[in-house]
Design an enzyme around this catalytic site. Structure first.
Site, mmCIF file in Angstrom:
data_model
loop_
_atom_site.group_PDB
_atom_site.id
_atom_site.type_symbol
_atom_site.label_atom_id
_atom_site.label_comp_id
_atom_site.label_asym_id
_atom_site.label_seq_id
_atom_site.Cartn_x
_atom_site.Cartn_y
_atom_site.Cartn_z
ATOM 1 C CG PHE A 135 -1.921 -1.073 1.305
ATOM 2 C CD1 PHE A 135 -2.293 -1.765 0.167
ATOM 3 C CD2 PHE A 135 -2.508 -1.417 2.514
ATOM 4 C CE1 PHE A 135 -3.246 -2.784 0.225
ATOM 5 C CE2 PHE A 135 -3.463 -2.419 2.587
ATOM 6 C CZ PHE A 135 -3.827 -3.114 1.441
ATOM 7 C CB CYS A 137 4.109 1.402 -5.114
ATOM 8 S SG CYS A 137 4.984 1.827 -6.641
ATOM 9 C CG ASN A 202 6.676 1.392 -0.203
ATOM 10 O OD1 ASN A 202 7.576 1.646 -0.992
ATOM 11 N ND2 ASN A 202 5.774 0.448 -0.425
ATOM 12 C CB CYS A 345 40.653 22.069 21.246
ATOM 13 S SG CYS A 345 40.115 23.450 20.205
ATOM 14 C CB CYS A 348 39.263 23.611 13.331
ATOM 15 S SG CYS A 348 37.744 23.025 14.127
ATOM 16 C CB CYS A 355 28.451 29.011 18.969
ATOM 17 S SG CYS A 355 27.585 29.488 20.484
ATOM 18 C CB CYS A 382 26.281 27.114 27.111
ATOM 19 S SG CYS A 382 26.132 25.492 26.317
ATOM 20 C CB CYS A 392 33.567 19.375 17.409
ATOM 21 S SG CYS A 392 35.295 19.038 17.866
#
Length: 424
Positions: A135, A137, A202, A345, A348, A355, A382, A392
């Site tokens: 039921f 497709c 499906n 760390c 980078c 953020c 935060c 990260c």
């Protein structure tokens, strides 16, 4: 060693890994090769009434990830283009040769009681273990009143399911379409109609991309294209959500679920089983990498189960369901903040950029005389959104740490800030 055998809706199989109804299960040659490789079962590619469907060329397109691997797969192929008589003969022969494997047959015919009555009886005579009602497709067949055209109407789902349960003794699995607003409605209809199980999802309506030179979508059929059915790793999150919705719905609770959608390794399978699936069906991964992937799937799942002390599939089936709830019942007083491991760390700056540009400006950058930068989380700003952890590139460099707020758990229905609290 863990026992991978299952009994799904009364159908026994040596392991939960089944090939989904698709090109890999279109003929005896494919199915026998799959069983030789170790698959626990198959759902035979969808049978219909003669004359058989006619397919076009080409049929597939894909979306690739940064490493060139297929992340999403699109197809505009229809149900089997081989005669019903040939398919039925091969199904019978395969089941006789492989009595310990699950052989379920996918079906799709006109939404008429006599058509369904006739075909389910024909399939039953092959010795197959069960029926899967297609039921879902999304292309080619809905225009003929089949596939998703049935799956999107709960009354039709219930009606056809009841016909099949009336005229066949075999377990009936209803394959649901994801191209619907609320998957639970169709699942409830299937259960009301007497379904022994549901399978999902499906494929999803899709266009994977446009050829900007010829200005046509892929796959291309003589300069034209159409929407197809999307599957592969990209649909896994959608499939998991829909499986979980059915598993935790009070009206369908306990209804066996065969999980489908982006399963390519043992971990994917374990996640579907943890959300309530009793078997899992695979298509795209087998088409891209071949049948032998099941060896790693079985060994990986078995080894993981051993490490967790699970002796059988049933030991962890559904364990994630109670921990899946509506947003409004989540604890509003739970708090986490990000912590950066300075030893790991690399400077980078991806956490800072994300953020600063798109979130809460909760990461401070410090420039050093040697030209390098370091980053520190500002706890007071935060909100614990996880963006920095996700972006990260160094595993374990950023972790979310739980903070003691000193407050009792409180969900949104209890929160005084909720203007509709009384109505909740």
């Amino acid at each position: 060693m863990a026992d991978l055998s299952i009994e799904f809706a009364g159908i026994k199989a040596p392991n939960p890994f089944w090939l989904a109804s698709a090109p890999p299960t279109d003929k005896a040659y494919n199915v026998e090769r799959a069983f030789e490789a170790g698959w626990g079962g198959v759902v035979w590619k969808t049978l219909g009434e003669d004359p058989a469907a006619v397919n076009v060329s080409s049929r597939y397109s894909a979306v690739f990830d940064a490493n060139g691997e297929v992340s999403g797969f699109n197809n505009i192929e229809l149900i089997t283009d081989r005669s019903l008589e040939v398919n039925l003969r091969e199904i019978e022969a395969v089941k006789k040769s492989w009595p310990d494997r699950a052989v379920v047959v996918s079906l799709m015919v006109q939404c008429e009681e006599e058509s369904w009555k006739k075909i389910v009886k024909q399939v039953e005579q092959t010795g197959a273990d069960g029926l899967e009602l297609n039921f879902g497709c999304p292309h080619g067949m809905p225009e003929r009143g089949m596939g998703a055209a049935v799956g999107q109407v709960p009354e039709y789902v219930e009606m056809v399911t009841r016909w099949c349960k009336t005229y066949s003794r075999l377990p009936v699995i209803v394959k649901l379409t994801p191209n619907i607003t609320d998957i639970r409605v169709a699942a409830r209809a299937a259960k009301t109609g007497g379904a022994d199980a549901v399978s999902l999802i499906n494929t999803i309506n899709s266009i994977t991309g446009i050829d900007l030179d010829d200005m046509v979508a892929r796959p291309i059929v003589d300069g034209k294209s159409t929407h197809g059915g999307y599957c592969g790793p990209a649909v896994k999150p959608i499939a998991l959500n829909m499986v979980g919705e059915i598993a935790r719905d009070p009206q369908t609770y306990g209804l066996p679920i065969s999980g489908i959608g982006g399963i390519g390794n043992w971990r994917d399978a374990a996640e579907f089983i943890a959300l309530g699936s009793g078997s899992v069906q695979v298509c795209t991964a087998a088409m891209v990498y071949g049948f032998r992937i099941v060896k790693e799937m079985k060994s990986g799942l078995s080894n993981w189960m051993d490490s967790k002390g699970y002796e059988s599939i049933q030991d962890f089936q559904g364990l994630a369901v109670p921990n899946t709830t509506d947003w409004k019942y989540l604890n509003m007083n739970y708090k986490v903040v990000a912590k950066i491991d300075q030893d790991k760390c690399t400077g980078c700056g991806r956490c800072y950029i994300g953020c600063e540009d798109t979130s809460h400006q909760a990461i401070d950058i410090k420039s050093h005389d040697d030209g390098t930068n370091s980053f520190e989380v500002i706890d007071a700003k935060c909100v614990g959104c996880n963006l920095c952890e996700i972006s990260c590139p160094i595993e374990g460099c950023i972790k979310m740490e739980v903070q003691d707020t000193g407050l009792e758990p409180m969900n949104w229905t209890e929160d005084p800030r909720n203007p509709y609290r009384d109505a909740s």
